[in-house]
Design an enzyme around this catalytic site. Structure first.
Site, PDB file in Angstrom:
ATOM      1  N   CYS A  76      -5.878   2.019   5.720  1.00 36.70           N
ATOM      2  CA  CYS A  76      -6.571   0.785   6.092  1.00 36.70           C
ATOM      3  C   CYS A  76      -6.100   0.353   7.485  1.00 36.70           C
ATOM      4  O   CYS A  76      -5.193   0.954   8.066  1.00 36.70           O
ATOM      5  CB  CYS A  76      -6.299  -0.306   5.061  1.00 36.70           C
ATOM      6  N   GLU A 122       1.149   3.738   1.960  1.00 34.27           N
ATOM      7  CA  GLU A 122       1.770   4.060   3.248  1.00 34.27           C
ATOM      8  C   GLU A 122       2.962   3.156   3.541  1.00 34.27           C
ATOM      9  O   GLU A 122       3.973   3.620   4.073  1.00 34.27           O
ATOM     10  CB  GLU A 122       0.744   3.915   4.381  1.00 34.27           C
ATOM     11  N   HIS A 170       0.849  -1.188   0.000  1.00 29.55           N
ATOM     12  CA  HIS A 170       0.000   0.000   0.000  1.00 29.55           C
ATOM     13  C   HIS A 170       0.885   1.239   0.000  1.00 29.55           C
ATOM     14  O   HIS A 170       2.064   1.180   0.377  1.00 29.55           O
ATOM     15  CB  HIS A 170      -0.892   0.011   1.231  1.00 29.55           C
ATOM     16  N   CYS A 210      -2.315  -0.453   7.577  1.00 27.28           N
ATOM     17  CA  CYS A 210      -1.462   0.735   7.492  1.00 27.28           C
ATOM     18  C   CYS A 210      -1.585   1.606   8.736  1.00 27.28           C
ATOM     19  O   CYS A 210      -0.587   2.145   9.218  1.00 27.28           O
ATOM     20  CB  CYS A 210      -1.789   1.525   6.232  1.00 27.28           C
TER      21      CYS A 210
END
Length: 191
Positions: free
Chosen positions: A107, A73, A71, A110
């Protein structure tokens, strides 16, 4: 010597950033999200800013790498750790004064990583109604969780409509990396 702009901590520990800083960094995050969209990735982009310097940036790379953990992040965290190593800086000292700007609410995975890294402030665009870790689904950001570091502040809703429109565009298109459907469709026989 000119003072560096950056997040300021109030006496209560709350962090704040100026509207100008937010606009500057979120514009770059939006550009990264557009780049993700252009590369058939979920359009999420983020920047990690320390002392008015980008120390990590990322966009989703899940389809490109075929790794569900890449992701935006997580990519940015890896870059920030590399930045610290190259400069001989303590990651904990840097991360405790770093602001994360991201186009979509982090999410759960993260948000947990950001909390463990002790990021004090996350500025994000739209909510993540399916997997959000900053309150939409679970509140990893401020929940009382043992052995996970201090809670972090969230500033939601910055350019949220733009972030939602990019997500809609992504989900309207075909994902070439999606697995083939195993559902058999019944044929209609007309007489």
């Amino acid at each position: 010597m000119e003072a560096k702009a950056g997040p300021t901590a109030a006496t209560d520990g709350a962090y704040s950033v100026s509207a100008e800083e937010t606009e500057k960094w979120m514009e770059q995050a939006m550009q990264m999200a557009k780049d993700a969209l252009d590369n058939t990735e979920v359009p999420v982009g983020c920047l990690m800013v320390y002392n008015n310097e980008v120390v990590g940036k990322g966009r989703n790379e899940v389809n490109q790498t075929k790794n569900a953990t890449r992701h935006a992040e997580m990519v940015a965290i890896d870059q920030a750790l590399d930045w610290c190593r190259r400069r001989g800086r303590s990651p904990s000292e840097v991360f405790e004064h770093t602001v994360l700007y991201v186009t979509v609410e982090p999410c759960i995975m993260c948000a947990a990583a950001l909390r463990l890294m002790r990021i004090p402030l996350v500025v994000y665009g739209c909510q993540n109604e399916r997997f959000g870790g900053c309150g939409s689904v679970l509140d990893i950001a401020s929940a009382d969780l043992p052995s996970t570091g201090k809670p972090f502040q969230c500033t939601p809703g910055y350019r949220a409509e733009e972030a939602v429109e990019m997500l809609k565009t992504f989900y309207k298109q075909e994902n070439p990396n999606a697995p083939k459907s195993k559902v058999r469709k019944k044929e209609c026989h007309k007489s």
